[in-house]
Design a protein around this motif. Structure first.
Motif, PDB file in Angstrom:
ATOM      1  N   ARG A  19       0.939  -1.440   0.083  1.00 31.51           N
ATOM      2  CA  ARG A  19       0.022   0.132   0.107  1.00 31.51           C
ATOM      3  C   ARG A  19       0.859   1.096   0.036  1.00 31.51           C
ATOM      4  O   ARG A  19       0.494   2.456   0.803  1.00 31.51           O
ATOM      5  CB  ARG A  19      -1.186   0.075   1.326  1.00 31.51           C
ATOM      6  N   GLY A  20       1.745   1.197  -0.906  1.00 29.47           N
ATOM      7  CA  GLY A  20       2.522   2.471  -0.873  1.00 29.47           C
ATOM      8  C   GLY A  20       4.034   2.169  -0.463  1.00 29.47           C
ATOM      9  O   GLY A  20       4.322   1.698   0.681  1.00 29.47           O
ATOM     10  N   VAL A  21       4.975   2.803  -1.211  1.00 28.00           N
ATOM     11  CA  VAL A  21       6.580   2.638  -0.595  1.00 28.00           C
ATOM     12  C   VAL A  21       7.161   3.819  -0.740  1.00 28.00           C
ATOM     13  O   VAL A  21       7.063   4.570  -1.800  1.00 28.00           O
ATOM     14  CB  VAL A  21       7.132   1.659  -1.337  1.00 28.00           C
ATOM     15  N   ALA A  22       7.880   4.105   0.196  1.00 22.54           N
ATOM     16  CA  ALA A  22       8.675   5.411   0.158  1.00 22.54           C
ATOM     17  C   ALA A  22       9.600   5.297  -0.942  1.00 22.54           C
ATOM     18  O   ALA A  22      10.191   4.146  -1.259  1.00 22.54           O
ATOM     19  CB  ALA A  22       9.505   5.859   1.537  1.00 22.54           C
ATOM     20  N   THR A  23       9.979   6.394  -1.763  1.00 18.62           N
ATOM     21  CA  THR A  23      10.726   6.246  -2.830  1.00 18.62           C
ATOM     22  C   THR A  23      12.335   5.748  -2.453  1.00 18.62           C
ATOM     23  O   THR A  23      13.120   4.875  -2.946  1.00 18.62           O
ATOM     24  CB  THR A  23      11.207   7.617  -3.438  1.00 18.62           C
ATOM     25  N   LYS A  24      12.720   6.202  -1.361  1.00 20.58           N
ATOM     26  CA  LYS A  24      13.989   5.819  -0.723  1.00 20.58           C
ATOM     27  C   LYS A  24      14.150   4.166  -0.405  1.00 20.58           C
ATOM     28  O   LYS A  24      15.455   3.564  -0.362  1.00 20.58           O
ATOM     29  CB  LYS A  24      14.741   6.383   0.403  1.00 20.58           C
ATOM     30  N   TYR A  25      13.211   3.510  -0.489  1.00 19.79           N
ATOM     31  CA  TYR A  25      13.071   2.121  -0.174  1.00 19.79           C
ATOM     32  C   TYR A  25      13.016   1.396  -1.366  1.00 19.79           C
ATOM     33  O   TYR A  25      12.679  -0.087  -1.382  1.00 19.79           O
ATOM     34  CB  TYR A  25      12.308   1.631   0.915  1.00 19.79           C
ATOM     35  N   LEU A  26      12.562   1.977  -2.567  1.00 24.15           N
ATOM     36  CA  LEU A  26      12.311   1.309  -3.648  1.00 24.15           C
ATOM     37  C   LEU A  26      13.524   0.166  -4.232  1.00 24.15           C
ATOM     38  O   LEU A  26      13.097  -0.920  -4.680  1.00 24.15           O
ATOM     39  CB  LEU A  26      12.206   2.177  -4.831  1.00 24.15           C
ATOM     40  N   ASP A  27      14.757   0.467  -3.962  1.00 23.56           N
ATOM     41  CA  ASP A  27      15.957  -0.406  -4.202  1.00 23.56           C
ATOM     42  C   ASP A  27      15.616  -1.622  -3.355  1.00 23.56           C
ATOM     43  O   ASP A  27      15.964  -2.906  -3.999  1.00 23.56           O
ATOM     44  CB  ASP A  27      17.178   0.143  -4.001  1.00 23.56           C
ATOM     45  N   SER A  28      15.411  -1.699  -2.187  1.00 19.97           N
ATOM     46  CA  SER A  28      15.258  -2.628  -1.227  1.00 19.97           C
ATOM     47  C   SER A  28      14.020  -3.353  -1.623  1.00 19.97           C
ATOM     48  O   SER A  28      14.102  -4.851  -1.727  1.00 19.97           O
ATOM     49  CB  SER A  28      14.861  -2.188   0.063  1.00 19.97           C
ATOM     50  N   TYR A  29      12.963  -3.090  -1.804  1.00 21.73           N
ATOM     51  CA  TYR A  29      11.931  -3.706  -2.362  1.00 21.73           C
ATOM     52  C   TYR A  29      12.083  -4.443  -3.686  1.00 21.73           C
ATOM     53  O   TYR A  29      11.602  -5.771  -3.974  1.00 21.73           O
ATOM     54  CB  TYR A  29      10.396  -2.909  -2.676  1.00 21.73           C
ATOM     55  N   LEU A  30      12.863  -3.808  -4.724  1.00 24.13           N
ATOM     56  CA  LEU A  30      13.171  -4.439  -5.629  1.00 24.13           C
ATOM     57  C   LEU A  30      13.856  -5.704  -5.677  1.00 24.13           C
ATOM     58  O   LEU A  30      13.950  -6.719  -6.238  1.00 24.13           O
ATOM     59  CB  LEU A  30      13.816  -3.488  -6.960  1.00 24.13           C
TER      60      LEU A  30
END
Length: 60
Positions: A19-30
């Protein structure tokens, strides 16, 4: 191009649960998405991958 669209669709579907991810964590989620995807292709249980990573986190 079809592979890129398919991968993007799978990633969006997977990320919807958060339900939404902070931009600074996108690398970690990917990174997690790729690890889960590759572990399932190799016949490994993604839940085991998560359990091992969480248990090692306490030692770092």
């Amino acid at each position: 191009m079809q592979n890129v669209n398919s991968y993007h669709s799978q990633l969006k579907d997977w990320m919807r649960q958060f339900r939404g991810v902070a931009t600074k964590y996108l690398d970690s989620y990917l990174g997690w998405f790729r690890a889960i995807e590759q572990s399932s292709r190799a016949g490994l249980d993604p839940a085991l991958l998560l359990a091992v990573s969480v248990s090692h986190r306490h030692y770092v």
